[in-house]
Design a protein around this motif. Sequence first.
Motif, PDB file in Angstrom:
ATOM      1  N   SER A 127     -56.455 -51.258 -21.735  1.00  0.00           N
ATOM      2  CA  SER A 127     -55.011 -51.060 -21.836  1.00  0.00           C
ATOM      3  C   SER A 127     -54.531 -50.648 -23.226  1.00  0.00           C
ATOM      4  O   SER A 127     -53.376 -50.246 -23.387  1.00  0.00           O
ATOM      5  N   PHE A 128     -55.409 -50.748 -24.228  1.00  0.00           N
ATOM      6  CA  PHE A 128     -54.979 -50.443 -25.598  1.00  0.00           C
ATOM      7  C   PHE A 128     -55.216 -48.992 -26.007  1.00  0.00           C
ATOM      8  O   PHE A 128     -54.900 -48.616 -27.140  1.00  0.00           O
ATOM      9  N   GLN A 129     -55.740 -48.174 -25.130  1.00  0.00           N
ATOM     10  CA  GLN A 129     -56.039 -46.784 -25.487  1.00  0.00           C
ATOM     11  C   GLN A 129     -54.810 -45.996 -25.958  1.00  0.00           C
ATOM     12  O   GLN A 129     -54.899 -45.222 -26.925  1.00  0.00           O
ATOM     13  N   PRO A 130     -53.627 -46.146 -25.333  1.00  0.00           N
ATOM     14  CA  PRO A 130     -52.466 -45.373 -25.788  1.00  0.00           C
ATOM     15  C   PRO A 130     -51.998 -45.707 -27.198  1.00  0.00           C
ATOM     16  O   PRO A 130     -51.194 -44.961 -27.773  1.00  0.00           O
ATOM     17  N   VAL A 131     -52.485 -46.813 -27.778  1.00  0.00           N
ATOM     18  CA  VAL A 131     -52.048 -47.220 -29.118  1.00  0.00           C
ATOM     19  C   VAL A 131     -52.382 -46.145 -30.158  1.00  0.00           C
ATOM     20  O   VAL A 131     -51.676 -45.994 -31.166  1.00  0.00           O
ATOM     21  N   ALA A 132     -53.440 -45.361 -29.895  1.00  0.00           N
ATOM     22  CA  ALA A 132     -53.856 -44.309 -30.837  1.00  0.00           C
ATOM     23  C   ALA A 132     -52.760 -43.272 -31.055  1.00  0.00           C
ATOM     24  O   ALA A 132     -52.733 -42.589 -32.090  1.00  0.00           O
ATOM     25  N   THR A 133     -51.842 -43.128 -30.099  1.00  0.00           N
ATOM     26  CA  THR A 133     -50.777 -42.120 -30.205  1.00  0.00           C
ATOM     27  C   THR A 133     -49.454 -42.720 -30.698  1.00  0.00           C
ATOM     28  O   THR A 133     -48.452 -42.007 -30.757  1.00  0.00           O
ATOM     29  N   PHE A 134     -49.445 -43.995 -31.048  1.00  0.00           N
ATOM     30  CA  PHE A 134     -48.207 -44.659 -31.471  1.00  0.00           C
ATOM     31  C   PHE A 134     -47.653 -44.052 -32.752  1.00  0.00           C
ATOM     32  O   PHE A 134     -48.399 -43.728 -33.685  1.00  0.00           O
ATOM     33  N   GLY A 135     -46.330 -43.923 -32.800  1.00  0.00           N
ATOM     34  CA  GLY A 135     -45.633 -43.518 -34.010  1.00  0.00           C
ATOM     35  C   GLY A 135     -44.918 -44.709 -34.625  1.00  0.00           C
ATOM     36  O   GLY A 135     -45.065 -45.853 -34.169  1.00  0.00           O
ATOM     37  N   THR A 136     -44.095 -44.437 -35.624  1.00  0.00           N
ATOM     38  CA  THR A 136     -43.384 -45.508 -36.326  1.00  0.00           C
ATOM     39  C   THR A 136     -42.463 -46.288 -35.390  1.00  0.00           C
ATOM     40  O   THR A 136     -42.382 -47.523 -35.452  1.00  0.00           O
ATOM     41  N   ALA A 137     -41.768 -45.586 -34.496  1.00  0.00           N
ATOM     42  CA  ALA A 137     -40.816 -46.245 -33.594  1.00  0.00           C
ATOM     43  C   ALA A 137     -41.519 -47.248 -32.675  1.00  0.00           C
ATOM     44  O   ALA A 137     -41.026 -48.362 -32.468  1.00  0.00           O
ATOM     45  N   GLN A 138     -42.680 -46.848 -32.153  1.00  0.00           N
ATOM     46  CA  GLN A 138     -43.412 -47.755 -31.261  1.00  0.00           C
ATOM     47  C   GLN A 138     -43.895 -49.000 -32.018  1.00  0.00           C
ATOM     48  O   GLN A 138     -43.806 -50.124 -31.508  1.00  0.00           O
ATOM     49  N   TRP A 139     -44.399 -48.812 -33.223  1.00  0.00           N
ATOM     50  CA  TRP A 139     -44.885 -49.956 -33.990  1.00  0.00           C
ATOM     51  C   TRP A 139     -43.737 -50.888 -34.389  1.00  0.00           C
ATOM     52  O   TRP A 139     -43.905 -52.118 -34.414  1.00  0.00           O
ATOM     53  N   LEU A 140     -42.569 -50.309 -34.690  1.00  0.00           N
ATOM     54  CA  LEU A 140     -41.411 -51.148 -34.995  1.00  0.00           C
ATOM     55  C   LEU A 140     -41.019 -51.993 -33.787  1.00  0.00           C
ATOM     56  O   LEU A 140     -40.652 -53.163 -33.922  1.00  0.00           O
ATOM     57  N   ALA A 141     -41.099 -51.393 -32.592  1.00  0.00           N
ATOM     58  CA  ALA A 141     -40.788 -52.136 -31.368  1.00  0.00           C
ATOM     59  C   ALA A 141     -41.790 -53.270 -31.158  1.00  0.00           C
ATOM     60  O   ALA A 141     -41.421 -54.380 -30.755  1.00  0.00           O
ATOM     61  N   VAL A 142     -43.071 -53.007 -31.432  1.00  0.00           N
ATOM     62  CA  VAL A 142     -44.112 -54.035 -31.283  1.00  0.00           C
ATOM     63  C   VAL A 142     -43.866 -55.187 -32.258  1.00  0.00           C
ATOM     64  O   VAL A 142     -43.942 -56.368 -31.883  1.00  0.00           O
ATOM     65  N   VAL A 143     -43.559 -54.847 -33.513  1.00  0.00           N
ATOM     66  CA  VAL A 143     -43.302 -55.885 -34.518  1.00  0.00           C
ATOM     67  C   VAL A 143     -42.066 -56.696 -34.142  1.00  0.00           C
ATOM     68  O   VAL A 143     -42.031 -57.926 -34.301  1.00  0.00           O
ATOM     69  N   TYR A 144     -41.034 -56.018 -33.637  1.00  0.00           N
ATOM     70  CA  TYR A 144     -39.826 -56.732 -33.212  1.00  0.00           C
ATOM     71  C   TYR A 144     -40.161 -57.731 -32.102  1.00  0.00           C
ATOM     72  O   TYR A 144     -39.702 -58.879 -32.133  1.00  0.00           O
ATOM     73  N   LEU A 145     -40.970 -57.289 -31.135  1.00  0.00           N
ATOM     74  CA  LEU A 145     -41.350 -58.190 -30.043  1.00  0.00           C
ATOM     75  C   LEU A 145     -42.144 -59.386 -30.559  1.00  0.00           C
ATOM     76  O   LEU A 145     -41.967 -60.516 -30.085  1.00  0.00           O
ATOM     77  N   GLY A 146     -43.024 -59.155 -31.527  1.00  0.00           N
ATOM     78  CA  GLY A 146     -43.821 -60.250 -32.051  1.00  0.00           C
ATOM     79  C   GLY A 146     -43.012 -61.244 -32.863  1.00  0.00           C
ATOM     80  O   GLY A 146     -43.147 -62.456 -32.690  1.00  0.00           O
ATOM     81  N   LEU A 147     -42.132 -60.725 -33.745  1.00  0.00           N
ATOM     82  CA  LEU A 147     -41.378 -61.600 -34.637  1.00  0.00           C
ATOM     83  C   LEU A 147     -40.203 -62.268 -33.936  1.00  0.00           C
ATOM     84  O   LEU A 147     -40.054 -63.498 -33.970  1.00  0.00           O
ATOM     85  N   PHE A 148     -39.365 -61.453 -33.300  1.00  0.00           N
ATOM     86  CA  PHE A 148     -38.156 -61.992 -32.680  1.00  0.00           C
ATOM     87  C   PHE A 148     -38.358 -62.342 -31.203  1.00  0.00           C
ATOM     88  O   PHE A 148     -37.838 -63.347 -30.713  1.00  0.00           O
ATOM     89  N   GLY A 149     -39.118 -61.500 -30.472  1.00  0.00           N
ATOM     90  CA  GLY A 149     -39.284 -61.706 -29.036  1.00  0.00           C
ATOM     91  C   GLY A 149     -40.310 -62.752 -28.674  1.00  0.00           C
ATOM     92  O   GLY A 149     -40.357 -63.212 -27.529  1.00  0.00           O
ATOM     93  N   ALA A 150     -41.142 -63.155 -29.631  1.00  0.00           N
ATOM     94  CA  ALA A 150     -42.151 -64.185 -29.352  1.00  0.00           C
ATOM     95  C   ALA A 150     -41.984 -65.368 -30.297  1.00  0.00           C
ATOM     96  O   ALA A 150     -41.612 -66.464 -29.880  1.00  0.00           O
ATOM     97  N   ALA A 151     -42.258 -65.153 -31.597  1.00  0.00           N
ATOM     98  CA  ALA A 151     -42.258 -66.274 -32.545  1.00  0.00           C
ATOM     99  C   ALA A 151     -40.921 -67.009 -32.567  1.00  0.00           C
ATOM    100  O   ALA A 151     -40.860 -68.224 -32.343  1.00  0.00           O
ATOM    101  N   LEU A 152     -39.828 -66.283 -32.823  1.00  0.00           N
ATOM    102  CA  LEU A 152     -38.530 -66.942 -32.949  1.00  0.00           C
ATOM    103  C   LEU A 152     -37.994 -67.401 -31.594  1.00  0.00           C
ATOM    104  O   LEU A 152     -37.474 -68.522 -31.461  1.00  0.00           O
ATOM    105  N   THR A 153     -38.124 -66.546 -30.567  1.00  0.00           N
ATOM    106  CA  THR A 153     -37.595 -66.883 -29.242  1.00  0.00           C
ATOM    107  C   THR A 153     -38.198 -68.170 -28.700  1.00  0.00           C
ATOM    108  O   THR A 153     -37.473 -69.075 -28.254  1.00  0.00           O
ATOM    109  N   PHE A 154     -39.521 -68.285 -28.746  1.00  0.00           N
ATOM    110  CA  PHE A 154     -40.165 -69.428 -28.105  1.00  0.00           C
ATOM    111  C   PHE A 154     -40.224 -70.659 -29.009  1.00  0.00           C
ATOM    112  O   PHE A 154     -40.357 -71.777 -28.511  1.00  0.00           O
TER     113      PHE A 154
END
Length: 310
Positions: A202-229
Amino acid sequence: MGEILGVFAALLSSALGGTSIGATRYLVATLDPLAIGAFRFSLGFLFLLPIAIGKRGGWPPRRDWPGITGLGLLFFALFPMLFNASLIFTTAARGALALSTLPLLTLLVGALLRVEQLTKRKTAGVLIAMLGVGIALLAGLAGAPPGAWRGDLIMVAAAFCMALYSIWSKPFIRRCGPIPFTTMAMAVGAAALLTISWTRGSFQPVATFGTAQWLAVVYLGLFGAALTFFLWAFALERTAPTRVAISVTVNPITAALVGAVLLGEPLGSNLAIGIAAVFTGIWMATTGNNRSTEAIVSGAADELRPGSGS
């Protein structure tokens, strides 16, 4: 004061969860939902880990590890898998409405397990909040794909997992605190999702990620996971499970607002009516006489403490 703080923490947790849906919608066009969950909870764990290490008191006691492992698999692995699977068969609006059964399920399971007292006021508040979600999502409920009921049932099963987590996790959180508990439980779920995602490629598409996708991933990790839960566990430490669970009715409201602002999704006049009903229901369910409920919850926590009793 602790009750009020717990309710506000739960509301903020659910509001952040709603914004996370917007980030997930953005990523789901290019990345497998399981891989999104793996990224979200892995990064959430990494954000929480240094805080948990630096916290006085350290990790949960070894006798609690099996229970926390089970809860981690239940909430941070099985729940997101059921959540994502449900949206294959049903619409986002119907899925959000099905998820809003969480406070009702929590109330019923809590009463059956004698963890929380079932009252008319609390039940009425839960039902009004659920009605508010239905009104707010009225436009999206009109059309449904064939067999949407399967997705609705899967989402209710996901809500049931979350209800069990909210009830069973409370004694563990009281013993070790919300940060160590959430960090360990999230690590277990992240490990399971990483293993499944890696096996599926499932991680194969990560090779094509741009800045916007990585920002979304970081947002999910920091705010959508760590802070939320962390906020969810913080709330469970301070108030009854149903008072925490009813805040999930804010989630689809926030998701609708974020979708309108960032994704250009339409909003109807019914949203304002739905918001009013949701907050009326939350007010009813979280106010009133809290002493009897808290006595039951505290007693249940003591009964579940290892080594207690005969």
